[in-house]
Design a protein around this motif. Structure first.
Motif, PDB file in Angstrom:
ATOM      1  N   GLY A 112      14.820  -1.663   2.988  1.00 15.37           N
ATOM      2  CA  GLY A 112      16.241  -1.965   2.883  1.00 15.37           C
ATOM      3  C   GLY A 112      16.953  -2.107   4.208  1.00 15.37           C
ATOM      4  N   GLN A 113      16.224  -2.050   5.320  1.00 16.57           N
ATOM      5  CA  GLN A 113      16.884  -2.038   6.626  1.00 16.57           C
ATOM      6  C   GLN A 113      17.435  -3.397   7.040  1.00 16.57           C
ATOM      7  OE1 GLN A 113      14.348  -0.188   9.569  1.00 16.57           O
ATOM      8  NE2 GLN A 113      14.718   1.859   8.783  1.00 16.57           N
ATOM      9  N   GLU A 114      16.845  -4.485   6.531  1.00 17.80           N
ATOM     10  CA  GLU A 114      17.333  -5.806   6.955  1.00 17.80           C
ATOM     11  C   GLU A 114      18.573  -6.235   6.190  1.00 17.80           C
ATOM     12  OE1 GLU A 114      16.073  -6.091   3.611  1.00 17.80           O
ATOM     13  OE2 GLU A 114      14.190  -6.307   4.675  1.00 17.80           O
ATOM     14  N   GLY A 115      18.935  -5.491   5.149  1.00 13.72           N
ATOM     15  CA  GLY A 115      20.175  -5.772   4.430  1.00 13.72           C
ATOM     16  C   GLY A 115      20.091  -6.851   3.375  1.00 13.72           C
ATOM     17  N   ILE A 116      18.916  -7.428   3.177  1.00 16.01           N
ATOM     18  CA  ILE A 116      18.738  -8.460   2.153  1.00 16.01           C
ATOM     19  C   ILE A 116      18.191  -7.860   0.862  1.00 16.01           C
ATOM     20  CG2 ILE A 116      17.542 -10.589   1.515  1.00 16.01           C
ATOM     21  CD1 ILE A 116      19.644 -11.078   3.578  1.00 16.01           C
ATOM     22  N   PHE A 117      17.160  -7.029   1.011  1.00 16.38           N
ATOM     23  CA  PHE A 117      16.493  -6.448  -0.147  1.00 16.38           C
ATOM     24  C   PHE A 117      16.853  -4.972  -0.298  1.00 16.38           C
ATOM     25  CE2 PHE A 117      13.802  -9.896   1.403  1.00 16.38           C
ATOM     26  CZ  PHE A 117      13.657 -10.655   0.249  1.00 16.38           C
ATOM     27  N   PRO A 118      17.144  -4.529  -1.511  1.00 21.48           N
ATOM     28  CA  PRO A 118      17.348  -3.089  -1.729  1.00 21.48           C
ATOM     29  C   PRO A 118      16.068  -2.321  -1.405  1.00 21.48           C
ATOM     30  CG  PRO A 118      18.043  -4.387  -3.643  1.00 21.48           C
ATOM     31  CD  PRO A 118      17.297  -5.315  -2.737  1.00 21.48           C
ATOM     32  N   LYS A 119      16.201  -1.055  -1.104  1.00 22.40           N
ATOM     33  CA  LYS A 119      15.023  -0.249  -0.794  1.00 22.40           C
ATOM     34  C   LYS A 119      14.226   0.056  -2.060  1.00 22.40           C
ATOM     35  CE  LYS A 119      17.320   4.256  -1.064  1.00 22.40           C
ATOM     36  NZ  LYS A 119      17.608   5.533  -0.358  1.00 22.40           N
ATOM     37  N   ASP A 120      12.962   0.374  -1.857  1.00 24.91           N
ATOM     38  CA  ASP A 120      12.048   0.845  -2.901  1.00 24.91           C
ATOM     39  C   ASP A 120      11.623  -0.212  -3.912  1.00 24.91           C
ATOM     40  OD1 ASP A 120      11.972   3.381  -1.770  1.00 24.91           O
ATOM     41  OD2 ASP A 120      13.702   4.072  -2.928  1.00 24.91           O
ATOM     42  N   LEU A 121      11.692  -1.489  -3.530  1.00 23.68           N
ATOM     43  CA  LEU A 121      11.069  -2.520  -4.341  1.00 23.68           C
ATOM     44  C   LEU A 121       9.592  -2.598  -3.970  1.00 23.68           C
ATOM     45  CD1 LEU A 121      13.722  -5.391  -4.068  1.00 23.68           C
ATOM     46  CD2 LEU A 121      13.504  -3.681  -5.885  1.00 23.68           C
ATOM     47  N   LEU A 122       8.736  -2.854  -4.932  1.00 24.67           N
ATOM     48  CA  LEU A 122       7.293  -2.900  -4.684  1.00 24.67           C
ATOM     49  C   LEU A 122       6.898  -4.189  -3.968  1.00 24.67           C
ATOM     50  CD1 LEU A 122       6.211  -1.635  -8.195  1.00 24.67           C
ATOM     51  CD2 LEU A 122       5.837  -0.388  -6.057  1.00 24.67           C
ATOM     52  N   ILE A 123       6.012  -4.072  -2.979  1.00 25.21           N
ATOM     53  CA  ILE A 123       5.537  -5.233  -2.224  1.00 25.21           C
ATOM     54  C   ILE A 123       4.048  -5.464  -2.423  1.00 25.21           C
ATOM     55  CG2 ILE A 123       5.236  -6.247   0.063  1.00 25.21           C
ATOM     56  CD1 ILE A 123       7.711  -4.708   0.979  1.00 25.21           C
ATOM     57  N   GLY A 124       3.237  -4.445  -2.117  1.00 26.15           N
ATOM     58  CA  GLY A 124       1.792  -4.621  -2.215  1.00 26.15           C
ATOM     59  C   GLY A 124       1.042  -3.368  -1.811  1.00 26.15           C
ATOM     60  N   LYS A 125      -0.279  -3.496  -1.712  1.00 24.43           N
ATOM     61  CA  LYS A 125      -1.129  -2.382  -1.321  1.00 24.43           C
ATOM     62  C   LYS A 125      -1.964  -2.759  -0.093  1.00 24.43           C
ATOM     63  CE  LYS A 125      -1.727  -0.201  -5.851  1.00 24.43           C
ATOM     64  NZ  LYS A 125      -2.718   0.262  -6.851  1.00 24.43           N
ATOM     65  N   ILE A 126      -2.119  -1.812   0.813  1.00 28.22           N
ATOM     66  CA  ILE A 126      -2.915  -2.043   2.015  1.00 28.22           C
ATOM     67  C   ILE A 126      -4.406  -2.080   1.654  1.00 28.22           C
ATOM     68  CG2 ILE A 126      -3.680  -0.991   4.186  1.00 28.22           C
ATOM     69  CD1 ILE A 126      -0.866  -0.071   4.663  1.00 28.22           C
ATOM     70  N   THR A 127      -5.083  -3.108   2.158  1.00 26.24           N
ATOM     71  CA  THR A 127      -6.517  -3.241   1.899  1.00 26.24           C
ATOM     72  C   THR A 127      -7.362  -2.912   3.125  1.00 26.24           C
ATOM     73  OG1 THR A 127      -6.427  -5.620   2.403  1.00 26.24           O
ATOM     74  CG2 THR A 127      -6.163  -4.966   0.098  1.00 26.24           C
ATOM     75  N   SER A 128      -6.820  -3.133   4.321  1.00 25.65           N
ATOM     76  CA  SER A 128      -7.540  -2.776   5.545  1.00 25.65           C
ATOM     77  C   SER A 128      -6.558  -2.685   6.703  1.00 25.65           C
ATOM     78  CB  SER A 128      -8.642  -3.794   5.867  1.00 25.65           C
ATOM     79  OG  SER A 128      -8.089  -5.059   6.144  1.00 25.65           O
ATOM     80  N   VAL A 129      -6.939  -1.907   7.703  1.00 26.88           N
ATOM     81  CA  VAL A 129      -6.053  -1.645   8.848  1.00 26.88           C
ATOM     82  C   VAL A 129      -6.728  -2.105  10.134  1.00 26.88           C
ATOM     83  CG1 VAL A 129      -4.815   0.134  10.156  1.00 26.88           C
ATOM     84  CG2 VAL A 129      -5.061   0.358   7.664  1.00 26.88           C
ATOM     85  N   THR A 130      -5.946  -2.749  11.009  1.00 23.10           N
ATOM     86  CA  THR A 130      -6.436  -3.167  12.324  1.00 23.10           C
ATOM     87  C   THR A 130      -5.656  -2.410  13.388  1.00 23.10           C
ATOM     88  OG1 THR A 130      -6.996  -5.387  11.533  1.00 23.10           O
ATOM     89  CG2 THR A 130      -6.764  -5.098  13.908  1.00 23.10           C
ATOM     90  N   LYS A 131      -6.391  -1.640  14.189  1.00 14.87           N
ATOM     91  CA  LYS A 131      -5.734  -0.799  15.199  1.00 14.87           C
ATOM     92  C   LYS A 131      -6.443  -0.957  16.531  1.00 14.87           C
ATOM     93  CE  LYS A 131      -4.100   3.958  15.862  1.00 14.87           C
ATOM     94  NZ  LYS A 131      -4.045   5.324  15.272  1.00 14.87           N
TER      95      LYS A 131
END
Length: 212
Positions: free
Chosen positions: A161-180
């Motif tokens: 919700g920080q960008e002011g367009i989308f309300p917080k706590d809407l579902l987006i997706g699930k992480i499948t792998s991490v690159t660090k």
């Protein structure tokens, strides 16, 4: 011969009646699905108290990550209104509005950036913050996550919700792998989208969030 002509006409009439019945059944099935979606979104958003306009997907431009919905200016729709499913999965935002339909930019679009978070398992700990960036072709990834943050396969991404367009706590997706990379200030992650733009039917436009 005359009877044969009558049978032919009768068969033609029966065929037309069957086609009409099939069309009516399909229409009733669509109405039932729409009603079920409305009941579902009411339950899932009752604490949010969103003002919602039900819309149907009428076209998908998967090459450019745009969706068309059958609601527009005459329905009170305006640009940047969020578009979600009945299960609170975010699909995108209204990009262009016409009299009786609108163009929705999916969050997988290459121009799309959505502030996101992963809630910490410990309630008192702050969430992990990042940004979901569109890759095109109905896919996106997580970027700008601090290198010292803990990311795990299977973590659920939500809007912050920080960008002011989308309300917080809407579902987006699930992480499948991490690159660090320890030499980089940020880490990234591949994300499995929860939206299904190809089979999306009944969606909902949040019309009052910008007023809050």
């Amino acid at each position: 011969i005359f009877n044969a002509g009558g049978i032919t006409r009768e068969n033609s009439n029966l065929k037309q009646e069957n086609q009409n019945l099939l069309a009516e059944v399909a229409s009733l099935q669509d109405a039932v699905k729409a009603s079920e979606a409305i009941n579902e979104v009411i339950q899932n958003t009752k604490l949010d108290k969103f003002q919602l306009v039900a819309a149907q997907s009428i076209g998908l431009d998967s090459a450019n990550d745009f969706l068309l919905v059958n609601k527009g200016l005459q329905d009170g729709i305006s640009e940047n209104m969020p578009v979600i499913s009945s299960t609170k999965v975010v699909y995108g935002k209204v990009y262009k509005v016409y009299q009786n339909f609108s163009q929705v930019m999916l969050i997988s679009g290459k121009q799309s950036v959505v502030d996101a978070k992963i809630n910490n398992a410990e309630a008192l700990q702050p969430p992990v913050l990042g940004a979901v960036k569109g890759l095109g072709n109905l896919s996106f990834y997580l970027d700008l996550v601090a290198s010292n943050a803990q990311l795990n396969q299977g973590d659920v991404l939500l809007t912050s919700g920080q960008e002011g367009i989308f309300p917080k706590d809407l579902l987006i997706g699930k992480i499948t792998s991490v690159t660090k990379n320890d030499l980089q200030p940020f880490q990234t992650a591949k994300v499995q989208p929860l939206m299904d733009a190809k089979s999306a039917d009944n969606l909902f436009i949040i019309t009052d969030y910008k007023k809050k």
